[in-house]
Design an enzyme around this catalytic site. Structure first.
Site, mmCIF file in Angstrom:
data_model
loop_
_atom_site.group_PDB
_atom_site.id
_atom_site.type_symbol
_atom_site.label_atom_id
_atom_site.label_comp_id
_atom_site.label_asym_id
_atom_site.label_seq_id
_atom_site.Cartn_x
_atom_site.Cartn_y
_atom_site.Cartn_z
ATOM 1 N N ARG A 124 70.689 44.069 46.114
ATOM 2 C CA ARG A 124 70.072 44.362 45.171
ATOM 3 C C ARG A 124 69.236 46.181 45.535
ATOM 4 N NH1 ARG A 124 70.751 40.879 43.048
ATOM 5 N NH2 ARG A 124 69.824 38.803 42.479
ATOM 6 N N TYR A 160 58.814 35.376 32.050
ATOM 7 C CA TYR A 160 58.423 36.864 32.434
ATOM 8 C C TYR A 160 59.367 38.275 31.910
ATOM 9 C CZ TYR A 160 57.374 40.880 35.337
ATOM 10 O OH TYR A 160 57.865 41.713 36.393
ATOM 11 N N SER A 180 60.766 46.285 33.820
ATOM 12 C CA SER A 180 61.173 45.872 34.588
ATOM 13 C C SER A 180 62.395 45.719 34.833
ATOM 14 C CB SER A 180 60.888 44.283 35.249
ATOM 15 O OG SER A 180 61.817 44.091 36.192
ATOM 16 N N LYS A 183 58.271 41.724 29.072
ATOM 17 C CA LYS A 183 58.966 43.649 29.887
ATOM 18 C C LYS A 183 59.268 43.941 28.120
ATOM 19 C CE LYS A 183 56.322 43.253 33.593
ATOM 20 N NZ LYS A 183 54.775 44.448 33.386
HETATM 21 P P1 NAD Z 1 50.429 42.819 41.361
HETATM 22 O O1 NAD Z 1 50.220 41.557 40.981
HETATM 23 O O2 NAD Z 1 50.093 42.932 42.793
HETATM 24 O O3 NAD Z 1 49.346 43.411 40.543
HETATM 25 C C1 NAD Z 1 48.909 43.442 38.968
HETATM 26 C C2 NAD Z 1 47.709 43.478 39.589
HETATM 27 O O4 NAD Z 1 47.011 43.658 37.826
HETATM 28 C C3 NAD Z 1 46.695 42.573 39.802
HETATM 29 O O5 NAD Z 1 46.039 43.302 40.402
HETATM 30 C C4 NAD Z 1 46.132 41.821 38.913
HETATM 31 O O6 NAD Z 1 44.562 41.443 39.497
HETATM 32 C C5 NAD Z 1 46.526 42.407 37.588
HETATM 33 N N1 NAD Z 1 45.765 42.020 36.656
HETATM 34 C C6 NAD Z 1 46.597 40.625 35.913
HETATM 35 N N2 NAD Z 1 46.338 40.596 34.808
HETATM 36 C C7 NAD Z 1 45.167 41.528 34.530
HETATM 37 C C8 NAD Z 1 44.150 41.164 33.166
HETATM 38 N N3 NAD Z 1 45.090 40.491 32.505
HETATM 39 N N4 NAD Z 1 43.335 42.069 33.730
HETATM 40 C C9 NAD Z 1 43.580 42.588 34.334
HETATM 41 N N5 NAD Z 1 43.883 42.854 35.715
HETATM 42 C C10 NAD Z 1 45.092 41.666 35.247
HETATM 43 O O7 NAD Z 1 51.493 43.154 40.837
HETATM 44 P P2 NAD Z 1 52.383 44.297 41.045
HETATM 45 O O8 NAD Z 1 53.850 44.086 41.784
HETATM 46 O O9 NAD Z 1 51.689 45.727 41.719
HETATM 47 O O10 NAD Z 1 52.780 44.500 39.569
HETATM 48 C C11 NAD Z 1 52.312 45.598 38.739
HETATM 49 C C12 NAD Z 1 53.228 45.720 37.926
HETATM 50 O O11 NAD Z 1 54.912 45.755 37.655
HETATM 51 C C13 NAD Z 1 53.090 44.086 37.035
HETATM 52 O O12 NAD Z 1 53.315 44.490 35.422
HETATM 53 C C14 NAD Z 1 54.854 43.071 37.002
HETATM 54 O O13 NAD Z 1 55.538 42.633 36.079
HETATM 55 C C15 NAD Z 1 55.481 45.285 37.391
HETATM 56 N N6 NAD Z 1 56.892 44.960 38.057
HETATM 57 C C16 NAD Z 1 56.598 44.520 39.576
HETATM 58 C C17 NAD Z 1 57.947 44.657 40.287
HETATM 59 C C18 NAD Z 1 57.493 44.236 41.422
HETATM 60 O O14 NAD Z 1 58.452 43.277 42.836
HETATM 61 N N7 NAD Z 1 56.368 43.495 41.870
HETATM 62 C C19 NAD Z 1 59.176 44.461 39.654
HETATM 63 C C20 NAD Z 1 59.034 45.264 38.480
HETATM 64 C C21 NAD Z 1 58.063 44.979 38.173
HETATM 65 C C1 WQD Z 2 66.234 39.499 46.075
HETATM 66 C C2 WQD Z 2 67.191 38.479 46.831
HETATM 67 C C3 WQD Z 2 67.532 36.457 46.393
HETATM 68 C C4 WQD Z 2 64.234 34.965 48.760
HETATM 69 C C5 WQD Z 2 62.670 39.402 41.379
HETATM 70 C C6 WQD Z 2 62.547 39.878 40.020
HETATM 71 C C7 WQD Z 2 62.341 40.794 39.609
HETATM 72 C C8 WQD Z 2 61.298 42.108 39.284
HETATM 73 C C9 WQD Z 2 61.732 41.921 41.446
HETATM 74 C C10 WQD Z 2 59.507 41.704 38.680
HETATM 75 C C11 WQD Z 2 68.568 37.753 45.957
HETATM 76 C C12 WQD Z 2 67.199 36.647 47.896
HETATM 77 C C13 WQD Z 2 65.228 35.595 48.165
HETATM 78 C C14 WQD Z 2 64.789 34.270 49.762
HETATM 79 C C15 WQD Z 2 67.290 34.997 49.383
HETATM 80 N N1 WQD Z 2 59.922 41.766 40.018
HETATM 81 N N2 WQD Z 2 66.851 36.489 48.511
HETATM 82 N N3 WQD Z 2 65.795 34.126 50.239
HETATM 83 O O1 WQD Z 2 65.021 37.803 42.502
HETATM 84 O O2 WQD Z 2 65.896 40.210 42.637
HETATM 85 O O3 WQD Z 2 63.888 40.240 41.266
HETATM 86 O O4 WQD Z 2 61.759 40.862 42.206
HETATM 87 O O5 WQD Z 2 59.932 42.832 37.942
HETATM 88 O O6 WQD Z 2 62.204 40.419 37.757
HETATM 89 O O7 WQD Z 2 63.348 38.732 39.705
HETATM 90 O O8 WQD Z 2 63.965 39.663 44.005
HETATM 91 O O9 WQD Z 2 63.195 38.969 46.419
HETATM 92 O O10 WQD Z 2 63.383 37.342 44.679
HETATM 93 O O11 WQD Z 2 65.808 38.131 45.364
HETATM 94 O O12 WQD Z 2 68.013 35.059 49.865
HETATM 95 O O13 WQD Z 2 64.083 33.370 49.714
HETATM 96 O O14 WQD Z 2 67.132 38.545 47.811
HETATM 97 O O15 WQD Z 2 69.072 35.101 45.866
HETATM 98 O O16 WQD Z 2 69.663 37.752 45.900
HETATM 99 P P1 WQD Z 2 64.744 39.337 42.450
HETATM 100 P P2 WQD Z 2 64.028 38.641 44.947
#
Ligand code: NAD
Ligand code: WQD
Length: 331
Positions: A230, A148, A124, A152
């Site tokens: 973002r 979290y 991330s 990562k």
């Molecule tokens: P998500 O929660 O939709 O998907 C994660 C999946 O993993 C889910 O289906 C959950 O049931 C499964 N899971 C969790 N722990 C498990 C375990 N121990 N065994 C088996 N299954 C398990 O999340 P996502 O948004 O699809 O994110 C996927 C990956 O990408 C995550 O590692 C997340 O940290 C990373 N990521 C997400 C974002 C984002 O904003 N969505 C941003 C950066 C990184």
């Molecule tokens: C985006 C912008 C808020 C909600 C998060 C995690 C990051 C990654 C992606 C996993 C910011 C603003 C938000 C609202 C708002 N996930 N906002 N009103 O915080 O950039 O990233 O998700 O790895 O680790 O931290 O994403 O969508 O929460 O916020 O004004 O109701 O929107 O302040 O500027 P963020 P976000």
């Protein structure tokens, strides 16, 4: 090639499974549905018009992961499974460290046992902390303000050390920026459990009439309009980035930013949503959210050059696809 997709029923994993199937890979999904629904598997098959092999398992359980590897000839792993809610990680640090770290350790260990040497990991942009934008892969990682983010950074470190000790191991650490949107079919997308925290799901909740107005966290950041900036990336572009990462995987550790390289402010995203969908999104300014940085966007030149990959879908497409999924969702 057979790819084990952990967390394949989740938001990014489901879209990536479709991209993999479309590119000709066979897919095995391992998911325990702690943040997804079983019907996702059928939807993936419906969209891709191909079957997937599915295991309902917790990938922190070594014996369960061992069983999958012993029943299939696996060529590579994409490890999405993890807990991802930043705020929740502050309240439940042990659950986050245990799920996100142990799953990485178990998968690496079983890969070594079975000689599987291709590994792609979901990292991330959060690992950059409050660096100066645009974030480049060579930057020192800064401490994040939440467990979290630490999981990562630690998983990246574990996989890097493992690859150093095992020269045949090839690992791609993909740092995602802000994934939004949904598959263009409208069949799959991001399902929020409870009250959403991220911006796009909050906007769609306002569009649905579930929230009266959007709370914009802060209008005094040092950005053009004062709201947070973002790098939003369409989840299908992100999914296709994984296919490119797999196809270009070579021995050693490779880190890539997956973003668009463009920063969009909160107000710009609201405007794009209104244009894409013809729906007005009322909003109000409230205090900054704890831990929010002002700007976060990627330098994308490494992925473009080495993976031959570039995000194609624009911000209006992201908003249109997010809403198409959300308005169809039956709860
Ligand atoms: P998500 O929660 O939709 O998907 C994660 C999946 O993993 C889910 O289906 C959950 O049931 C499964 N899971 C969790 N722990 C498990 C375990 N121990 N065994 C088996 N299954 C398990 O999340 P996502 O948004 O699809 O994110 C996927 C990956 O990408 C995550 O590692 C997340 O940290 C990373 N990521 C997400 C974002 C984002 O904003 N969505 C941003 C950066 C990184
Ligand atoms: C985006 C912008 C808020 C909600 C998060 C995690 C990051 C990654 C992606 C996993 C910011 C603003 C938000 C609202 C708002 N996930 N906002 N009103 O915080 O950039 O990233 O998700 O790895 O680790 O931290 O994403 O969508 O929460 O916020 O004004 O109701 O929107 O302040 O500027 P963020 P976000």
């Amino acid at each position: 090639m057979v790819i084990l997709v952990t967390g394949g029923a989740g938001y990014i994993g489901s879209h990536t499974s479709i991209a993999l199937l479309k590119a000709g890979y066979s897919v095995i999904i391992a998911d325990n549905f702690c943040n997804s629904r079983p019907e996702m598997i059928k939807k993936i098959e419906q969209i891709a018009k191909k079957k997937v092999v599915f295991y309902e398992v917790d990938v922190t359980v070594e014996q369960a992961v061992y069983q999958i590897f012993s029943e299939h000839q696996i060529d590579g792993v994409i490890h999405f499974a993890g807990l991802k809610a930043v705020g929740e990680s502050v309240e439940k640090p042990l659950e986050y460290y245990s799920n996100n770290i142990v799953s990485t350790l178990v998968l690496a260990k079983i890969c070594r046992k079975f000689g599987v040497d291709k590994f792609v990991f979901s990292s991330s942009a959060t690992v950059y902390g409050d660096n100066t934008v645009p974030f480049v892969e060579t930057m020192d990682l800064l401490p994040t303000t939440n467990p979290y983010g630490e999981t990562k950074a630690m998983s990246e470190r574990i996989l890097t050390d493992f690859a150093r000790a095992n020269p045949s191991f090839s690992v791609s650490l993909l740092r995602y920026f802000n994934p939004v949107g949904a598959h263009e079919s409208g069949l799959i997308g991001e399902i929020s459990n409870g009250i959403p925290k991220n911006l796009m799901p909050c906007i769609t909740q306002v569009a649905k009439g579930r929230l009266e107005s959007l709370r914009v966290f802060g209008n005094d950041f040092s950005t053009a309009d004062g709201t947070g900036v973002r790098d939003y990336i369409h989840v299908m572009d992100l999914a296709e980035g994984h296919v490119s990462a797999l196809e270009h995987l070579t021995q050693g550790v490779h880190i890539y930013n997956l973003g668009t390289g463009k920063g969009t402010s909160v107000l710009e995203l609201i405007k794009a949503f209104e244009i894409a969908n013809g729906i007005s999104i009322p909003y109000e300014f409230v205090d900054r959210r704890l831990g929010d940085i002002s700007e976060c966007y990627a330098d994308i030149s490494k992925a473009q050059c080495e993976l031959d990959w570039l995000a194609k879908r624009d911000i209006v497409t992201m908003c249109r696809d997010a809403w198409r999924f959300e308005r169809n969702i039956d709860e």
